[in-house]
Each structure stands twice: as structure tokens, then as C-alpha cells.
Design an enzyme around this catalytic site. Sequence first.
Site, PDB file in Angstrom:
ATOM      1  N   SER A 264       0.855  -1.189   0.000  1.00 35.46           N
ATOM      2  CA  SER A 264       0.000   0.000   0.000  1.00 35.46           C
ATOM      3  C   SER A 264       0.882   1.228   0.000  1.00 35.46           C
ATOM      4  CB  SER A 264      -0.856   0.020   1.272  1.00 35.46           C
ATOM      5  OG  SER A 264      -0.053   0.458   2.374  1.00 35.46           O
ATOM      6  N   ASP A 265       0.329   2.349  -0.436  1.00 34.86           N
ATOM      7  CA  ASP A 265       1.070   3.582  -0.217  1.00 34.86           C
ATOM      8  C   ASP A 265       0.954   3.936   1.276  1.00 34.86           C
ATOM      9  OD1 ASP A 265       1.446   6.598  -2.249  1.00 34.86           O
ATOM     10  OD2 ASP A 265       2.515   5.892  -0.480  1.00 34.86           O
ATOM     11  N   TYR A 266       1.612   4.969   1.658  1.00 36.56           N
ATOM     12  CA  TYR A 266       1.826   5.351   3.050  1.00 36.56           C
ATOM     13  C   TYR A 266       0.489   5.555   3.797  1.00 36.56           C
ATOM     14  CZ  TYR A 266       4.790   7.614   6.604  1.00 36.56           C
ATOM     15  OH  TYR A 266       5.504   7.938   7.732  1.00 36.56           O
TER      16      TYR A 266
END
Length: 726
Positions: A264-266
Site C-alpha cells: 500500500s502507499d503510506y
Amino acid sequence: MAKKFIQDLVNQMTLEEKLGEMTQLAPDFLGIDPNMDLTGPMSELHIKEEWLDNIGSTLNGFGAEKLKEIQDKHMKASRLHIPLLFMADVVHGYRTSFPIPLAIGCSFNPKNYELASGIAAAESAASGIHLTFAPMTDLVRDPRWGRVMESTGEDAYLNSVMTAAAVRGFQGEDFKEKGHIAACVKHFAAYGAPWGGRDYNTVDLSEGMLREYYLPAYKAAVDAHVAMVMTSFNTVERVPASANKWLMRDVLRGEWGFDGVVISDYAAVDETISHGVSADGAEAAEKCIKAGVDIEMMSLHYLNYAGKLLEEGKLDIALIDEAVIRILELKDALGLFENPYKDASAEDEKRLHQCDEHLKAAHDIAVECAVLLKNEGVLPLKENMKIGLTGPFADSDDLLGGWTAGGGKADASLCESLKKAMPGAEIVTAMIEELNPMQDGFFDVADHVEEACEALRNCDVIIAAVGEHCADTGESASKTSLRLTPNQERLLYAIKKLGKPVVMVVFSGRPMEIYPVMDCADAILQGWYLGSETGTAIADLLAGRVNPSGRLSMSFPYNVGQVPVHYNMFQTGRPVNGKKGRYLSKYLDCPNEALFSFGYGLSYSEFRYSDFKVEQSDTNADTAGDMPVAKASVLVENVSEVTGKETVQLYIRDISAQVVRPLKELKGFEQIVLEPGESQTVEFTITKDMLSYWNNSGKFVFEPGEFDIMIGKNSVDTEVSRVTIA
Ligand code: GLC
């Protein structure tokens, strides 16, 4: 089928150890870098100390000795001695910084992206990095969005070619090899199309637009065997990408056959709550694991809730095991079980970081990325001139652009570089105070315009080095105005009145709104941010030691009100097409076309195109997609006194189909270098696939009919031939 030792390992792992593998934390939590600047919404992380021994990976920690120490500590603490995976944003260079990707796209030379990525891999691997969160290949059409700087631009074909090159550069033939690292294509998918150009905002596209324009470059990365895919923050068809099963399992894994790791992104798993599709952390964990997100970056819902979800029968342990196996397979493919340090070496850091060979490569790439937009007989500069140099980028070394993993500054400012490139010139500087970031509440440079004019009035030529602060580009740097700051514009209007030739060099991470000051300059060079060698590259181009060859990878609007404006628009039912009249698709106050369109750029040479022709091959309806259906050719002659590089571009248009088709689409380009008076025939083979498109049933189809085949020096100046393909 997983290797036996990996399957055995998973069989021994506790649930907590498995969920730890599926979690990535910033260095703070692992004692790598307590001063780490945390990006993204940092929700309160309810973390338990005992979890730290099981964390599978970390991000943006740097340094051979530091990461070896962390790895030693982790390997001892991890019950099964599973090595940490060190990931980082090595986007356009590490200690040697290369042009921002939007500028590399302007070189129309994939070898540049491959070389830059290969050097970035070698330098960052020496510092202990195993995987980079790059290439970013979000197609971009809106310069209000600050992250356009990280993309190679507005065209799906150019982005696909460039992205595959970057993956090859980072990973090589085998990223286990010394000097290579695994790559992660991002941000899947269509993060580059937020409403209003506002970062993290809603993206809403039809499946057809998604497949035709936004997905191809990610697929090019998958076809180039990219190791990892990062989900994007945005929604796709009203479902955040990280929770979007259709996107992650049906398209990415089902249709494209991607069997690597999805991260996932941040905090994007946590953000599905804020988006409103997860009621709480438990639902966020359930939806994202089911969607196929193997690693949760910087939020802890997998660790906090997956156990309960399993007990309640809402999750199948098989989904967790498959994620853990993919992560362990990536670690194994990197050789971390044999050598958890991989290439980390303080000695290699000293030998490789900003070595002469890398800096030379950075310079040679940089000079191909600047774009000459206007030149009314002013450039190249002549020797022994009295050169006025003004503006906030005249003597700045803050020229690397955003996402500079290795930090640092350019090796020399434009002023220092000009002095070296033109030893016979006298250089006078005035009003060169640097910009401060709008991010920090600043807005403009002080107004010393009158003094500057006084100081510069006797110069032979005046160079205005203007633009935007690099901290005001990149992530969370959206703008509603693309204009230069008022005092920069005031400076340009004033020096114009001095009646001297003016050269404007624009340093920016996006197409700026330069139309208001266009007439103030007799020459305009779009300088972007070109990395460690920005100053020397721009000076060499201005001095004529190198002939500009860049072509725009993203269109420049007349003004922000036009956005999105890109070369491959649809005709609409009421095209202007030179017609006069009220009820046409047009503005009352602005042309429809871009100020400078995709593929545009000048050089000090002049190239003449002639003898354009299209010859059809015998084809029938069942000709295979990659079979030639026609050949197009053109003769290009250098009719100037200067050797130069020309990018010959091939465009097509499908005249009529089940869905509307763009006025033109780039399908090929070839770069040639011609001596004065030399000419060369450039030929393109046109295949059925080039004439095919994604229909509204999710199918890639070819429809017989009429097509325009075009060749040109940019997306506007093209020669066209209409053919009928059966
Ligand atoms: C950021 C960015 C992403 C980056 C990640 C890790 O928020 O969106 O591009 O790779 O966090 O730094």
C-alpha cells in the site's frame, strides 16, 4: 509453487510473525533514523514493542553501516531470523541526482532512464537499499498537481517505453546481482488524474479511459518483470485502490499475471476509513487483504485486527499465507536469506557516490532533457559578451527537484557554470535572491527590480533564471495558479524595457503558465530540475556547447483555466477546425490548443521533412495484432550549419470507431543525429495493435476502417496520409 524452505518457514511462523511480515514501518520505529520526516497522515499507531521483532520491511533508512547494524539487530531478534527488506524512494537518482522524470521524458530517450536508474541502483544498493519505490508512471494531464514532476508525462506510449526502461535499469537481468535493486511501479492506479489537480483528491474515470490511457504504463512495468506494485491513495470507480479487488486481483493479477508483491502507499490501508469504505481498522484490514495488498505501509490494522477477523471467519488464513509467501519469495529473490546485507558496503559508497563517471552520465542525460521553447536569434550566446544574470535561480544550487533520496544540492549554480563555460564573458548579477518555499508560508522574492535594471542596462544579453521552488513541487504541492510569482514577472517586464535580448530559463517541476511573460523573452529554455549537473547542463546549452534536443513530454497551457489540455484530445461534436461561429467547442478568451504541445521543442539546427509516404501491406481481418499493416516513411534533412538530434514522431488517428478516438496518438518515435546538409529516411512499421483500442466492454479491439497516419517533429506539425485498413 513456493520453494520448500519458504513453505517450511511459513508453516513455522506464528500469526503475529506472518502479520509482521505484512507490515512496513518507518525507520523511527526501528531506531534507524529518529529524525525521519514522516509523510502522510500519521494516525496514532497503536504499536506493541514485541511486534517490532517481526516487522518485515522498513522504508527510507539510508547508509551501509547503519542498515547493516539494524539488520544484525533484527536478525537476532527475529525468532526465525527472517531478514528485513530495506525499501526507499530512489526516484531519479541517489547521491548522484538525475533530471526529474518529467524532464527525462522530454529526452525521448529511454536509454537515459535506463542508465540513470542503473546508476541510482548501484549507489543506493551500496547504501544498503534492496528495493526502490520507483518508477512512478502515473499518466499526467494536469500541471496543478505537484507530482507531475515524477511522471514521464501525458502520453501512454512514451510512459510505457520509459517505464520499462527504468525497470530494466533498476533491476537489470536479475536484481539479486550486485549493483541492482528491485523496483516498485507506482501508484496503481491513475493517481495522476485527481479532480482539480488537488493531491489525494478523487479520481473518477470510465473503465475505457482507465484502460486506454492510465493502465498501459503500469502494465509495461509488469511486462518488464517489476518486482512490486504500490497502490495509490485515490479511488478507482469510487473504491480506494488499496481496497479495490477488481483492480488488484482481476486486472493486475488476473489479466496481467502479476505474481509479485503489492504494497500500500503510506497509510493508504488506514485511509480507506477516511475515504468512508471501511468502518474501522478491522474492516480496513479485511478489505485490503482480500483486495490483495500484501504489505501495509505505515499503519497497523493487519497486526491489530487480522487475528480477530480469522477467529470470526471473516478472513481465510490462506490469504495471509499467500501474501507472506510472496514477501518471503521477494526476499529470497534478492538473496537476503544468504546475504541479508546484499550490497551494503561503506567502501562502495565512497567509491560510487557522485563518482566522475556518474556525474558525467548525469550531465550527458541532463542536456537532453531541457527543452528550447523559443529562440529568436539570441541563442546560443556568443563569446566575450557582457551577460546579465538575474532571478532566483541565477546562483542557486537548489536544483535537484523533489524526491532526492540522497539529498544534497547541484554541483554548481548556473552562474558558476556560465563562468566556466564562457571564460571570455563578463557576468553581471542582480536580484538573484533565492525563492523560499510557499510550503513554508513564503510567496515571493523581494522587489529589487529597479536596482536590477540599473545594474543590467549595459549588458549585451540578460538571462532571467526564474521558476518555482522545488519544495513547491512533488507530493502535496498542488497549486491553483501556475504563474511565476509577481516580482519575477515584474522583473521580466522591466528588463524587457531595457531593449536588450532576454533569455528566460524556467526551473520548475511542472509546465508553468509562462504565456503572460512570453513576449518579455526572445528565447525561452525550459530547464526543469536536472539533478546534480543542472547548472553545467544549462550553461552548456546556453553557450552552444551542446545543441538542445528535448521535446515536451507534457503540454504547456496558455493558462490554468484550460487545464486539462493535452495533445490527444477528442474532436467533440462541435469542433472549431478553423470555423467561425458561436456554437462551437471553444473558449471566449483562450485558444483550445496548448501554448506548447506535447512533442514540441526547438534546436539550434533546422530540420526539413519531405517525401512523406505511407505504403499499405496486404492485410485481412484476421491479420495478427503485431503484423505490419502499413509502412510510413519520411526524409529528414538538416538544412542548418549545426549538427543536431531530431526526434521524428509517428502519430495515428482512428477516424471512426465504437467509441470516440483522439485526434492523434503517439505510436512511435525515432531519434536521429544529422550533420549539416545530411539527410536520412526514417521509416515506421505500423501494426494492427497500433490501430487498436479498448472498447467499452473491456476488450482491446481492431476495427477495419479509415486511419490517418502522421509523421512530424511534434504533435502539431505533422504530415498526414489517410488510409483504409481492412
Ligand atoms: C508517499 C508517496 C509514495 C512514496 C511513499 C513512501 O506518500 O505517495 O510515492 O513511495 O510515501 O515514501
